[in-house]
Design a protein around this motif. Structure first.
Motif, short mmCIF file in Angstrom:
data_model
loop_
_atom_site.label_atom_id
_atom_site.label_comp_id
_atom_site.label_asym_id
_atom_site.label_seq_id
_atom_site.Cartn_x
_atom_site.Cartn_y
_atom_site.Cartn_z
N ARG A 150 112.57 123.35 -27.86
CA ARG A 150 113.86 122.95 -27.26
C ARG A 150 113.96 123.44 -25.82
N GLY A 151 113.44 124.63 -25.56
CA GLY A 151 113.42 125.14 -24.19
C GLY A 151 112.62 124.25 -23.26
N LEU A 152 111.49 123.76 -23.76
CA LEU A 152 110.69 122.82 -22.96
C LEU A 152 111.45 121.53 -22.72
N VAL A 201 106.81 117.66 -20.09
CA VAL A 201 107.31 118.19 -21.36
C VAL A 201 106.38 117.82 -22.51
N SER A 202 105.94 116.57 -22.58
CA SER A 202 105.09 116.15 -23.71
C SER A 202 103.75 116.88 -23.70
N HIS A 203 103.22 117.15 -22.53
CA HIS A 203 101.96 117.91 -22.45
C HIS A 203 102.15 119.31 -23.01
N ALA A 255 102.78 119.40 -26.82
CA ALA A 255 101.51 119.22 -27.55
C ALA A 255 100.67 120.49 -27.47
N ALA A 256 100.64 121.13 -26.30
CA ALA A 256 99.86 122.35 -26.13
C ALA A 256 100.42 123.49 -26.97
N LEU A 257 101.71 123.48 -27.20
CA LEU A 257 102.34 124.51 -28.04
C LEU A 257 101.71 124.50 -29.43
N VAL A 258 101.40 123.32 -29.94
CA VAL A 258 100.76 123.22 -31.25
C VAL A 258 99.24 123.37 -31.13
N SER A 259 98.62 122.62 -30.21
CA SER A 259 97.15 122.60 -30.15
C SER A 259 96.54 123.90 -29.64
#
Length: 141
Positions: free
Chosen positions: A13-15, A90-92, A95-99
């Motif tokens: 949510r912060g992102l 934001v989408s990058h 996605a990086a938060l998970v990957s």
């Protein structure tokens, strides 16, 4: 596991609300090649950090450290281009938060628990397990 889920959603949510600055999401990279060395390999092997500097016409020294972030619609960008603007992709970063980060827990959870824990929607599914019921998988080494 509820704390892991809360931390993930809070960061996500912060992102999405751009609560973080470009500096908060930027990475510091050490450049090991000179501009001449990179120019020699550029036709066959482009590297994102060097390309970001090359496209802007920037020079650099081998050993120099630069801060780079993924700028929405522009790719990798040196942080000093827009230090006070929150225009990161934001989408990058979601996605990086998970990957790059959450995936470190993949082997400690069942596939179902991992999927549920790092599902970006805040709404739990009808058949999802309570987060309190999840526990890490312990494997003797």
């Amino acid at each position: 596991m509820p704390g892991v889920r809360e931390a993930y959603l809070k960061t996500l949510r912060g992102l999405e609300t751009r609560a973080y600055s470009n500096a908060d999401v930027a990475s510091r990279v050490r450049l090991t090649r000179t501009p001449e060395g990179y120019a020699a390999t550029r036709p066959t092997r482009k590297e994102a950090a060097y390309e970001a500097l090359h496209v802007l016409g920037r020079t650099w020294r081998a050993g120099e450290r630069v801060a780079l972030y993924h700028r929405e619609g522009h790719g990798l960008t040196p942080l000093d281009v827009n230090p006070d603007v929150r225009d990161y992709d934001v989408s990058h970063y979601a996605a990086a938060l998970v990957s790059a980060y959450a995936t470190r827990l993949r082997r400690a959870l069942t596939p179902e628990d991992f999927r549920q824990l790092f599902d970006p929607s805040a709404q739990p599914g009808l058949f999802d397990r309570p987060f309190e019921a999840m526990s890490p998988i312990w494997t003797a080494v």
